[in-house]
Structure formats: C-alpha cells, structure tokens
Design an enzyme around this catalytic site. Structure first.
Site, PDB file in Angstrom:
ATOM      1  N   ARG A 154       0.824  -1.204   0.000  1.00  9.36           N
ATOM      2  CA  ARG A 154       0.000   0.000   0.000  1.00  9.36           C
ATOM      3  C   ARG A 154       0.863   1.262   0.000  1.00  9.36           C
ATOM      4  O   ARG A 154       0.527   2.246  -0.657  1.00  9.36           O
ATOM      5  CB  ARG A 154      -0.964   0.018   1.191  1.00  9.36           C
ATOM      6  N   PHE A 200      -9.370   0.749  -3.065  1.00  2.78           N
ATOM      7  CA  PHE A 200      -9.495  -0.126  -1.901  1.00  2.78           C
ATOM      8  C   PHE A 200     -10.121   0.601  -0.715  1.00  2.78           C
ATOM      9  O   PHE A 200      -9.972   1.813  -0.567  1.00  2.78           O
ATOM     10  CB  PHE A 200      -8.114  -0.639  -1.471  1.00  2.78           C
ATOM     11  N   HIS A 201     -10.769  -0.168   0.144  1.00  2.00           N
ATOM     12  CA  HIS A 201     -11.195   0.336   1.442  1.00  2.00           C
ATOM     13  C   HIS A 201      -9.932   0.696   2.219  1.00  2.00           C
ATOM     14  O   HIS A 201      -8.855   0.191   1.920  1.00  2.00           O
ATOM     15  CB  HIS A 201     -11.993  -0.759   2.170  1.00  2.00           C
ATOM     16  N   TYR A 202     -10.056   1.541   3.224  1.00  3.50           N
ATOM     17  CA  TYR A 202      -8.872   1.947   3.971  1.00  3.50           C
ATOM     18  C   TYR A 202      -8.305   0.824   4.837  1.00  3.50           C
ATOM     19  O   TYR A 202      -7.159   0.868   5.267  1.00  3.50           O
ATOM     20  CB  TYR A 202      -9.152   3.192   4.836  1.00  3.50           C
ATOM     21  N   ARG A 203      -9.081  -0.213   5.091  1.00  5.72           N
ATOM     22  CA  ARG A 203      -8.609  -1.329   5.913  1.00  5.72           C
ATOM     23  C   ARG A 203      -7.760  -2.292   5.100  1.00  5.72           C
ATOM     24  O   ARG A 203      -7.895  -2.392   3.890  1.00  5.72           O
ATOM     25  CB  ARG A 203      -9.790  -2.091   6.509  1.00  5.72           C
TER      26      ARG A 203
END
Length: 181
Positions: free
Chosen positions: A112, A126-129
């Site tokens: 990331r 993407f989701h932040y998780r």
C-alpha cells in the site's frame, strides 16, 4: 462495511523505500469471501526512472536475478505504471465496487505504501482497511498451541507477484480453516 469480494495484492520493488525505490511488478487477484479465485492479473512494470539494478540493494538485485524478473525487465517486458494501473482497474471494476474490499495480502502495508505514491488511483479503489496474512501468521505463532496445527505455511515465496499472491491466498485459507472452522 459489507464485503462480498476480497482483493489480494503483491508488489515487487527495487528496494524497501517507497519514496526512492520503484515498483517492478504487481499482481491483483479477486476472490469471493470463501477465498475462491474469481479473476486477476499481473503486470511487469517499467521503472519510472529507468532500469538501474546496480543501485538496488544486493539482496534485491540477486533475488530478482534468481526469479527472472530482472531479465524480463532488461528484455523490455514492462508496461508503464499508468498502463498497468488502468489495466488492473479495468479487470477489477466489473467484479468489485470501489471501497468494497480491504487490500489483502502478506505484509500488505508495504504494498500500500508503494501504491499510494506510484498508483494512487488504484490505491483509492481499496477500502482503507487491510487484511494482512502475516498478522494471522504472527497470531497463530504466538498464541496457538503448537500441537493444534500440524502444518504451518513456511512463508518462502518466489518473490514474483502472482505466485506470491496465490501463496497469500492459500496461507489465509489455511488460517481460516484453522481458526474459524
């Protein structure tokens, strides 16, 4: 967050610093929540600043010589970052909604960090998780009774993006069965 698909990522790089090192290869695989592969793609990436393996750390250069990535790059197999990013988005968009999946993989925070700088549009998909396979490995190694699991994935990976993604999926499947079934 309602998750219906998981997106696994692996990135091969010229070093460990996303501010100075370059992405060399990326693989992205979409699975359902049972970790069945739905599709995916990988791309060798032309380094933004040119191919200069003499400036890479010795361990990285030797690793990519051994696994063949450096030879592919020298032969001109890579595509530009923007093209790789768009091709990956074109592969994902029909299957997954933006912000629906965490970024999944082994030590995915590393991937990331590179993606945030070198493929920001894909990063925002993407989701932040994150769902990090290496976190499960650490927890099992730390807290599970040693006789509770007869096999532990060895973590040895070829350091080629698609093979490493598939290894992460297999490893997460192992932990899923160990811990939740």
């Amino acid at each position: 967050m309602k998750i219906s698909k998981l997106i696994f990522v692996d990135i091969e790089t010229s070093g460990l610093n996303p501010d100075t090192d370059q992405m060399l290869e990326i693989a992205v695989v979409v699975t359902d929540t049972d970790l069945n592969i739905q599709g995916g793609t990988s791309r060798v990436i032309s380094p933004l600043l040119g191919l200069h393996p003499e400036t890479w750390p010795d361990v990285v250069r030797k690793m990519h010589e051994k696994n063949g990535l450096l030879n592919e790059l020298r032969a001109g197999a890579g595509v530009p970052h923007f093209q790789a990013e768009q091709e990956i988005l074109d592969t994902l968009l029909p299957n997954v909604k933006s912000q629906e999946s965490p970024m999944c993989g082994s030590s995915v925070h590393f991937d990331r960090a590179f993606m945030r700088l070198q493929m920001p549009t894909l990063n925002k998909f993407f989701h932040y998780r994150n769902m990090d396979t290496s976190t499960f490995k650490s927890a099992v190694n730390l807290w599970a009774p040693k006789d509770a699991y007869p096999f532990m994935p060895d973590g040895e990976k070829p350091h080629r993006a698609m093979e490493d993604v598939k290894a992460s999926i297999a490893e997460l499947s192992y932990y899923r069965n160990l811990l939740f079934h």
